[in-house]
Scaffold this motif. Structure first.
Motif, mmCIF file in Angstrom:
data_model
loop_
_atom_site.group_PDB
_atom_site.id
_atom_site.type_symbol
_atom_site.label_atom_id
_atom_site.label_comp_id
_atom_site.label_asym_id
_atom_site.label_seq_id
_atom_site.Cartn_x
_atom_site.Cartn_y
_atom_site.Cartn_z
ATOM 1 N N ASP A 1 -5.692 -2.056 -3.059
ATOM 2 C CA ASP A 1 -6.802 -1.853 -4.004
ATOM 3 C C ASP A 1 -7.419 -3.162 -4.488
ATOM 4 O O ASP A 1 -8.581 -3.192 -4.871
ATOM 5 C CB ASP A 1 -6.322 -1.056 -5.224
ATOM 6 C CG ASP A 1 -6.664 0.416 -5.123
ATOM 7 O OD1 ASP A 1 -7.366 0.815 -4.167
ATOM 8 O OD2 ASP A 1 -6.235 1.166 -6.002
ATOM 9 N N ASP A 2 -6.640 -4.243 -4.462
ATOM 10 C CA ASP A 2 -7.137 -5.507 -5.006
ATOM 11 C C ASP A 2 -7.643 -6.478 -3.944
ATOM 12 O O ASP A 2 -7.977 -7.615 -4.259
ATOM 13 C CB ASP A 2 -6.054 -6.172 -5.859
ATOM 14 C CG ASP A 2 -4.803 -6.518 -5.046
ATOM 15 O OD1 ASP A 2 -4.652 -6.013 -3.912
ATOM 16 O OD2 ASP A 2 -3.976 -7.285 -5.550
ATOM 17 N N SER A 3 -7.715 -6.050 -2.671
ATOM 18 C CA SER A 3 -8.173 -6.947 -1.620
ATOM 19 C C SER A 3 -8.940 -6.186 -0.539
ATOM 20 O O SER A 3 -8.410 -5.232 0.038
ATOM 21 C CB SER A 3 -6.994 -7.666 -0.967
ATOM 22 O OG SER A 3 -7.437 -8.405 0.169
ATOM 23 N N PRO A 4 -10.146 -6.638 -0.219
ATOM 24 C CA PRO A 4 -10.913 -6.001 0.841
ATOM 25 C C PRO A 4 -10.595 -6.556 2.229
ATOM 26 O O PRO A 4 -11.229 -6.185 3.212
ATOM 27 C CB PRO A 4 -12.359 -6.330 0.461
ATOM 28 C CG PRO A 4 -12.253 -7.694 -0.144
ATOM 29 C CD PRO A 4 -10.933 -7.669 -0.906
ATOM 30 N N ALA A 5 -9.626 -7.443 2.333
ATOM 31 C CA ALA A 5 -9.379 -8.161 3.588
ATOM 32 C C ALA A 5 -9.076 -7.237 4.765
ATOM 33 O O ALA A 5 -9.590 -7.429 5.864
ATOM 34 C CB ALA A 5 -8.260 -9.181 3.410
ATOM 35 N N VAL A 6 -8.238 -6.234 4.556
ATOM 36 C CA VAL A 6 -7.846 -5.333 5.645
ATOM 37 C C VAL A 6 -8.200 -3.904 5.245
ATOM 38 O O VAL A 6 -7.784 -3.438 4.189
ATOM 39 C CB VAL A 6 -6.334 -5.433 5.953
ATOM 40 C CG1 VAL A 6 -5.968 -4.494 7.101
ATOM 41 C CG2 VAL A 6 -5.940 -6.862 6.279
ATOM 42 N N VAL A 7 -8.975 -3.245 6.104
ATOM 43 C CA VAL A 7 -9.351 -1.861 5.845
ATOM 44 C C VAL A 7 -8.912 -0.979 7.009
ATOM 45 O O VAL A 7 -8.800 -1.437 8.146
ATOM 46 C CB VAL A 7 -10.870 -1.681 5.615
ATOM 47 C CG1 VAL A 7 -11.348 -2.471 4.417
ATOM 48 C CG2 VAL A 7 -11.651 -2.028 6.852
ATOM 49 N N GLU A 8 -8.685 0.274 6.672
ATOM 50 C CA GLU A 8 -8.359 1.262 7.701
ATOM 51 C C GLU A 8 -9.595 2.100 7.980
ATOM 52 O O GLU A 8 -10.240 2.606 7.064
ATOM 53 C CB GLU A 8 -7.216 2.163 7.246
ATOM 54 C CG GLU A 8 -6.815 3.160 8.312
ATOM 55 C CD GLU A 8 -5.544 3.909 7.990
ATOM 56 O OE1 GLU A 8 -4.909 4.391 8.929
ATOM 57 O OE2 GLU A 8 -5.183 4.014 6.791
ATOM 58 N N LEU A 9 -9.913 2.229 9.254
ATOM 59 C CA LEU A 9 -11.022 3.051 9.722
ATOM 60 C C LEU A 9 -10.469 4.389 10.187
ATOM 61 O O LEU A 9 -9.448 4.437 10.886
ATOM 62 C CB LEU A 9 -11.720 2.351 10.892
ATOM 63 C CG LEU A 9 -12.781 3.147 11.637
ATOM 64 C CD1 LEU A 9 -14.005 3.384 10.751
ATOM 65 C CD2 LEU A 9 -13.178 2.433 12.917
ATOM 66 N N GLY A 10 -11.120 5.462 9.812
ATOM 67 C CA GLY A 10 -10.729 6.786 10.278
ATOM 68 C C GLY A 10 -11.918 7.716 10.242
ATOM 69 O O GLY A 10 -12.963 7.398 9.666
ATOM 70 N N TYR A 11 -11.765 8.883 10.852
ATOM 71 C CA TYR A 11 -12.854 9.853 10.918
ATOM 72 C C TYR A 11 -12.255 11.214 11.218
ATOM 73 O O TYR A 11 -11.224 11.336 11.866
ATOM 74 C CB TYR A 11 -13.875 9.488 12.010
ATOM 75 C CG TYR A 11 -13.244 8.736 13.153
ATOM 76 C CD1 TYR A 11 -12.582 9.418 14.174
ATOM 77 C CD2 TYR A 11 -13.250 7.346 13.184
ATOM 78 C CE1 TYR A 11 -11.955 8.723 15.194
ATOM 79 C CE2 TYR A 11 -12.624 6.661 14.205
ATOM 80 C CZ TYR A 11 -11.986 7.356 15.215
ATOM 81 O OH TYR A 11 -11.353 6.677 16.226
ATOM 82 N N ARG A 12 -12.893 12.223 10.701
ATOM 83 C CA ARG A 12 -12.520 13.608 10.977
ATOM 84 C C ARG A 12 -13.819 14.405 10.986
ATOM 85 O O ARG A 12 -14.474 14.540 9.957
ATOM 86 C CB ARG A 12 -11.564 14.153 9.922
ATOM 87 C CG ARG A 12 -11.067 15.561 10.225
ATOM 88 C CD ARG A 12 -10.056 16.041 9.218
ATOM 89 N NE ARG A 12 -8.920 15.121 9.139
ATOM 90 C CZ ARG A 12 -7.992 15.160 8.187
ATOM 91 N NH1 ARG A 12 -8.066 16.087 7.233
ATOM 92 N NH2 ARG A 12 -7.002 14.297 8.176
#
Length: 189
Positions: free
Chosen positions: A89-100
């Motif tokens: 929550d405190d860092s935008p460095a790593v994000v997870e991509l997903g889709y449904r």
């Protein structure tokens, strides 16, 4: 509520409580849920108590949410959702991509279009340094979307899931794309 992102054919907007019925229909299609929970149905109570709070969560490092309702730009038909959520929550460095997406939306390029747009937004506006995505090893469709969106295979792994579903014996896979790789490839390619 204003759109978070628009593409040529999609509008990605924040979820609202009113989306519970859309989510119920999506999560009760056995084909859509095959690689998530083996195709078991989901109740409206589960959608409201567990799923919606996750979809409505605001991530402080983004100042916005990490899940987006996907609609057709023309006509406003609910297609499903996209995830582009920071792992911390405190860092935008790593994000997870997903889709449904609803089965009717499969094979039309919507997943790739939405994923590419989110990746672009993440690397240009949100301070993202690395995008990851995971799926079951046997989920060829999702793996193809990850590749078309620019992510590369990183590793195979296995998790101890509470309930095994068909194909889980083959494990899961992780894909990633870093900002440096994205810039080197010419961004959206």
């Amino acid at each position: 509520m204003p759109a978070f992102l628009e593409t040529e054919r999609l509008v990605l907007r924040p979820f609202t409580e009113a989306d519970a019925e859309h989510l119920l229909a999506l999560d009760n299609d056995p084909d859509v849920m095959r690689f998530i929970n083996g195709g078991r149905p989901t109740t409206l109570e589960t959608i409201r108590a567990r799923n919606l709070p996750r979809l409505l969560h605001v991530h402080p490092c983004f100042g916005t949410r990490g899940y987006w309702a996907a609609e057709e730009k023309i006509g406003g038909v609910f297609l499903g959702w996209f995830e582009f959520r920071p792992l911390a929550d405190d860092s935008p460095a790593v994000v997870e991509l997903g889709y449904r997406l609803h089965k009717a939306a499969w094979g039309n390029g919507y997943a790739t279009e939405g994923a590419r747009a989110l990746i672009h937004r993440g690397f240009t506006d949100l301070g993202v340094e690395r995008v990851i995505a995971n799926t079951m090893a046997v989920n060829a469709g999702s793996r193809r979307v990850m590749e078309k969106a620019g992510l590369s295979f990183v590793r195979s792994f296995t998790e101890d899931w509470p309930e095994a579903i068909e194909g889980s014996e083959h494990g899961d896979v992780e894909y990633e794309l870093t900002r440096a790789e994205w810039e080197q490839r010419g961004r959206d390619k």
